[in-house]
Each structure stands twice: as C-alpha cells, then as structure tokens.
Design a protein around this motif. Sequence first.
Motif, short mmCIF file in Angstrom:
data_model
loop_
_atom_site.label_atom_id
_atom_site.label_comp_id
_atom_site.label_asym_id
_atom_site.label_seq_id
_atom_site.Cartn_x
_atom_site.Cartn_y
_atom_site.Cartn_z
N ASN A 104 6.42 -4.81 -0.94
CA ASN A 104 5.86 -3.45 -0.88
C ASN A 104 6.54 -2.50 -1.87
O ASN A 104 7.12 -1.48 -1.49
N PRO A 124 -8.12 1.16 -1.75
CA PRO A 124 -6.92 1.64 -1.06
C PRO A 124 -7.16 2.97 -0.35
O PRO A 124 -7.97 3.79 -0.80
N SER A 125 -6.47 3.17 0.75
CA SER A 125 -6.52 4.46 1.44
C SER A 125 -5.61 5.44 0.70
O SER A 125 -4.78 5.05 -0.13
N GLU A 127 -3.19 6.93 1.96
CA GLU A 127 -1.82 6.69 2.43
C GLU A 127 -1.14 5.55 1.67
O GLU A 127 0.08 5.43 1.69
N SER A 128 -1.90 4.70 1.01
CA SER A 128 -1.32 3.53 0.35
C SER A 128 -0.45 3.89 -0.84
O SER A 128 0.47 3.16 -1.20
N LEU A 130 -1.42 3.83 -3.84
CA LEU A 130 -1.80 2.97 -4.95
C LEU A 130 -2.77 3.71 -5.88
O LEU A 130 -3.74 4.33 -5.42
N LYS A 167 -2.10 -3.52 4.71
CA LYS A 167 -2.56 -2.68 5.83
C LYS A 167 -3.36 -1.47 5.37
O LYS A 167 -4.24 -1.00 6.08
N ASP A 168 -3.04 -0.93 4.20
CA ASP A 168 -3.69 0.29 3.73
C ASP A 168 -4.71 0.04 2.64
O ASP A 168 -5.12 0.96 1.93
N VAL A 169 -5.13 -1.22 2.49
CA VAL A 169 -6.09 -1.56 1.44
C VAL A 169 -7.19 -2.44 2.04
O VAL A 169 -6.90 -3.40 2.76
#
Length: 477
Positions: A104, A124-125, A127-128, A130, A167-169
């Motif tokens: 990560n 991606p969200s 929050e990610s 990215l 988790k965030d993608v």
Amino acid sequence: MKQRSLLLWLVLLLTHISYGQSREIHILAANDMHANIDAFPQFAAIADSLRTLYPSLLVFSAGDNRTGNAISDKYEISSYPMVALMNQVGFNASALGNHEFDVNSLPPLMGLSNFTYICANALPSEESGLHIVPTQVFDVEGLKIGVIGIIQVNKQGRPDTHPDNLKDVKFSLPMNTIAKYEDFSQQCDATILLSHLGYEDDVKMAKEFPWIDLIIGGHTHFQLTEDEPLHNGVLITQNKNALQSVTHITLTLKNGRITNKKAEYIKVKNTTQKNRLVEAMVQYFNKNPYFERIIAEAAVPFTHKDELTFLMCDAFLEEGTGDISIINNGGVRLDSIAAGTITMGEVLSMDPFNNLAVKMYLTGEEILKLLTTYSRGSLYHLPRVGGIICEVTVDKDDQYKDRLKRVKLMTLDGQEFDLEKTYKVITNSYLASLCKPFLNKDYESLHIHTADMLINYLKKQKTISPTKIERLKIKEE
C-alpha cells in the motif's frame, strides 16, 4: 490582396506537401520490469541513444514495475527506487499492473512520479488517493497519439493481488471497457492500448477492436519477436520480465493513416553502453548492508523456479508444522540462485509480498479442488505442493504444454492419496483469501510473514540443495 492570396496559396501548398510526407512515431516500451533496478543503466543508455535519433521518443511501461527486488520493495517508501529511475529515464506513462497494488504505497508513489498512470477499467474512490486517468493524448510534433490503459481482472473481478490491497478500488471488465473508446480513437492519429492483460487476451482485443493500432502488452512475460504477425491489422508487442528485453516500435503515417508498423526487440544485457548518472543512482540504492547479510549456503545451484518453490514448501511444512504446504506459483519471484552464499536480499526478492503464513484444515478432496480451481486449467498457474506429489497430465498438442487435462495427488512414496482425510495445510494469506470463496473455509494466521518463515528455515538448515523428490510429475497425452 495579391499578397494575401499568395500567402494563402503558400500555406495550402506547404500543408499539402506536409500531409503527403511520411511521418514516424517512435516508442520505447518495457513491461513487467519487476524492480530490476540493476538493468537500468543499460536500459537508460538505450533510451538515450533512441532519443538522440528521435527527440520525440515516447517511453511507456505496460505495468508491473514493482515487486521482485528487495532493494526497491523494502525501501522506506516501497518501490521508490523504481519510480526515481523511471523518472530519470523519462517515462511518459505506465499502465497499472496487478503487482502495482502489492504494497500500500501506490498513492505516495504516484505523487512522486513524473509520468502518468493510465488505466481505463480501474475505478478508484476519492479515499484511495490514487491518481489514475483512463486515457491520455500525447502530442508528437503535431500528431495526436492516444493511449488507453487496461489491467487484467480475475474471476473475482479484481487484479491478481491480495484483496485487502484493493478495498478502495473497483474494476470493470476489460472487453466491456475498451468497447467504449472507439470514438476516442477517431480523434487520434494513432491509438495505443497499454495493456496488462496477457498475450492471449491482447490477441482477443485485436480481434474485437481493429481500430486499435498497437497493443503494448505485459503480464504473461512472453518474449515476442520481429516475426510476430499482425493480428487483425493490430501490432502486439511484449517482452520477458525483469528488463531482459525492451521494444523499439516505429509507426509510419502518411496521408493521415498508418502505413507501416514495426517492432524491434533489444536485449538489454547485450547493450555495452551505460548511463553513468543512472548507474550512480543504482549503486546508491544498492548500498545497504542489511540486504548483504548471509542467511545460508547453496551447495549447488538452484537452476529452476520450481526448485525454489519446493524449497519454500519445505520451509512452510517445517516452520508451520503442517501435513501439506501449498504455494501459488507466482508467490516465488526468483527463477534461480547460484551456488554459494544466499543473502537476505535474495530471500526477500524470492518472497517480496509481505504475506502472512496461515493454516487451513482441508480434506484431500478440498485440496484437489483448490489446486484444480486455482490453476484455471493452466500448468503455470497450478500451485506447487509440499508433503505430497502432484501428477499432472498436459495436452501434448498445446504449443506451450501448459493446458492441464488431469491432476492427481499421491503420497511421497507414490501410494494413493486419501481424499477423505483432513490435513493441516500451511499456505500464505494471499492464496487462502482467493480460495476462501469456493472452498468456504476459514484460515488462521500463524502471525509470521512467509519471508520470515523462510529465513528461519534457511538459518536452521545452513546449507541447502534442491529436493531430490519429484514433487511435480508431468505427463503428456
């Protein structure tokens, strides 16, 4: 008025002459570099030479820039050495490979990258953290070069990495995604798919979407050659992993359309020149006494990846006190180890993923289901085992002898394996998490990283040799 008419006539004439001339786009492409920073001085020299001839050279990666070299993987910001070297070489863009998600550290790496990460089917969200774009258009002396990125997804709908890293993608299906970009291609003079799908899926893409001009591929580590035919008019390129080779691609345009496509494969190790600044950077990154610590001795060379995988299986069995051990074939990232000292750096390069060791209680029938389901009919993807023998039958007519027809398990002395008995199985958290949905079995952490388990085993053994037991028996039919 006459002067204006003459000026307009000259402009139209020059435009017509320019339009009728051949134009070339030059691209240097790498794939699946897997943090082989030691090859960068020569790779950079190749880029320098091409850029001298072609100042508008584009440099692309088809993904999996990281994972495979402890010097880079275990850096304070994991994989920063690779990003620093890619910046120095002058990469323009990179696809996302599945191994970009292994640790990560991708958000801070993206902030340190002077190149773009392109992936149309990664969603991606916020929050990610990215920074990913689906496409990018590069201006090459007035020509619009459109690039679309794509990454493979497995049957679970995600790339092949630990699910906890995603988790965030979310991810969309590659074929459905690329179908939406035909209009984008019509706005460009050339359209490139920067693909981390694998060779067979690249061929399918070419068949389905002939408006793609070039597919720069990765993921399956296939070394293609100049003899590779066009697929439905689409040029596909790909190299072996770890910067063994790179591709110089030339696209020739005339009168608004591509008239020729050429790929030249360059062996990096055969390059005599080195970029001295990049060489100094590599020496700086490599100067770490921790990775030079000697862990054990290899009495003879380990010349095949399976020999190292079975070594890890033995470590799992002994350190985890299990009946059977199972390791995904991609869980070992070195292909060989020379006779002599084995260093900390080599061990961490062999197992760079930070996976935890786990135990599962499975019947023989469930073990067989795990192997056959996870392998997806491929010998390459078939997990390797310890404590038992796996006998497989491959299709003799398959070009790569990779297609599985049958899988049979036996005891180490060649007797029938009890499919009804329950066994303590030691594996890694990545494989266990992927198998949990179809086995419907929980797993328990042993609270030790698999690399540390291997280090402990090697320290106890002191001197090692490849196993003499044939754990994987292959027959053709």
